[in-house]
Design an enzyme around this catalytic site. Structure first.
Site, PDB file in Angstrom:
ATOM      1  N   HIS A   1      87.780  -5.244  39.334  1.00 37.20           N
ATOM      2  CA  HIS A   1      87.072  -5.200  38.047  1.00 37.20           C
ATOM      3  C   HIS A   1      87.883  -4.383  37.045  1.00 37.20           C
ATOM      4  O   HIS A   1      88.812  -3.645  37.420  1.00 37.20           O
ATOM      5  CB  HIS A   1      85.649  -4.656  38.206  1.00 37.20           C
ATOM      6  CG  HIS A   1      85.579  -3.280  38.762  1.00 37.20           C
ATOM      7  ND1 HIS A   1      85.724  -3.019  40.102  1.00 37.20           N
ATOM      8  CD2 HIS A   1      85.390  -2.080  38.168  1.00 37.20           C
ATOM      9  CE1 HIS A   1      85.619  -1.730  40.316  1.00 37.20           C
ATOM     10  NE2 HIS A   1      85.428  -1.115  39.152  1.00 37.20           N
TER      11      HIS A   1
ATOM     12  N   ASP B   1      87.075  -0.269  43.831  1.00 39.08           N
ATOM     13  CA  ASP B   1      86.730   1.151  43.845  1.00 39.08           C
ATOM     14  C   ASP B   1      87.122   1.882  45.129  1.00 39.08           C
ATOM     15  O   ASP B   1      86.834   1.429  46.225  1.00 39.08           O
ATOM     16  CB  ASP B   1      85.235   1.332  43.561  1.00 39.08           C
ATOM     17  CG  ASP B   1      84.940   1.108  42.079  1.00 39.08           C
ATOM     18  OD1 ASP B   1      85.843   1.343  41.255  1.00 39.08           O
ATOM     19  OD2 ASP B   1      83.823   0.678  41.747  1.00 39.08           O
TER      20      ASP B   1
END
Ligand code: SIN
Length: 285
Positions: free
Chosen positions: A261, A103
């Protein structure tokens, strides 16, 4: 470590552990949080089931992990701008996070951690995959480690500006429920980072690469693309991956400094609604 306050059950050989024996809505004593933090550094991503929290309680729990990192491109909830709603409706076609990534890697100080809390889940599908970047680094040969050690990556946040080869370009958020916003003035959304980073808390080395990585600094496009493609394939080998099957009221918190992810987009015509909070991180080294 022997845990006394919580139960810790690994979900895969690579990373991830399910935690029980804790209600995140309640005030948490220092010993319990210390065990959670220790388990988090060990397993990289923790999962909790059946947690019933108001948005205020969720935010309070998130702040225990650090200051909140605001997303430059997506608006948060009106009452809680720190909480971003990741929503896919029955008619949406875009799945937020459906690329291997870590992120806000495009930021000079990318997010340390991300919390995700399931508000609505599809009957089947909509899992999240996690890939362990310590293991991906350790599996490289000594020769490859030496070659990659000095490389710096160039990472881009705005999908519209990505190279022709990578990214979503004009389709960013098309067919999505996310509410895009223009980054506030002065917020940098392109950054260089080391390809191999040292985790500031564990001291372990991890590969640091994801969908935001567009170039290797000082390499031709052809050379950079070749190595980026090779590493993207390497990083997501089955051996490095754990998979989490969400239920309503499940929560996860993951470490962006050593994981990638991927949100699996396998539930067309169904709803999935998650509340996401990201925690500020340091400058990678
Ligand atoms: C994200 O990439 O932060 C969202 C992951 C998910 O929705 O599973």
């Amino acid at each position: 470590m022997a845990y006394k306050q919580i139960s810790v059950e690994p979900i895969a050989g690579s990373c991830g552990a399910e935690i029980s024996g804790v209600n995140l809505a309640n005030p948490m004593n220092r010993k319990t949080f210390a065990e959670l933090y220790e388990a988090w550094l060990t397993y990289q991503v923790l999962f909790f089931r059946d947690q019933k929290l108001t948005s205020g309680e969720y935010l309070k729990f998130a702040r225990k992990w650090g200051a909140i990192h605001m997303h430059p491109f997506v608006k948060g909830l009106r009452q809680y701008p720190e909480i971003l709603e990741v929503k896919k409706t029955e008619t949406d076609t875009y799945t937020f996070g459906n690329r291997w990534h870590t992120d806000q890697m495009f930021a000079p100080r990318p997010a340390k951690a991300t919390l995700l809390y399931a508000k609505e889940t599809p009957a089947v599908g909509g899992d999240t995959l996690y890939a362990n970047m310590y293991d991906a680094y350790n599996a490289l040969s000594p020769g490859m480690k030496t070659m990659l050690a000095p490389i710096r990556t160039f990472n881009v946040g705005d999908g519209n500006k990505r190279s022709a080869k990578y990214g979503d370009r004009q389709n960013r958020y098309k067919g999505a429920s996310a509410k895009p916003k223009t980054p506030p003035k002065g917020v940098k959304t392109n950054s260089q980072h080391p390809l191999v980073r040292t985790h500031p808390e564990t001291g372990r080395k991890a590969l640091y690469i994801g969908v935001h990585t567009q170039e290797f600094v000082g390499f031709t496009g052809e050379e950079g693309n070749f190595l980026i493609d090779m590493l993207r394939t390497h990083c997501t080998k089955e051996e490095f991956i754990a998979r989490f099957d969400w239920q309503k009221n499940s929560m996860a918190i993951w470490d962006n400094r050593c994981l990638q992810h991927y949100a699996v987009s396998d539930y067309p015509g169904q709803r999935r609604r998650m509340h996401r909070i990201t925690i500020k991180g340091d400058k990678p080294y």
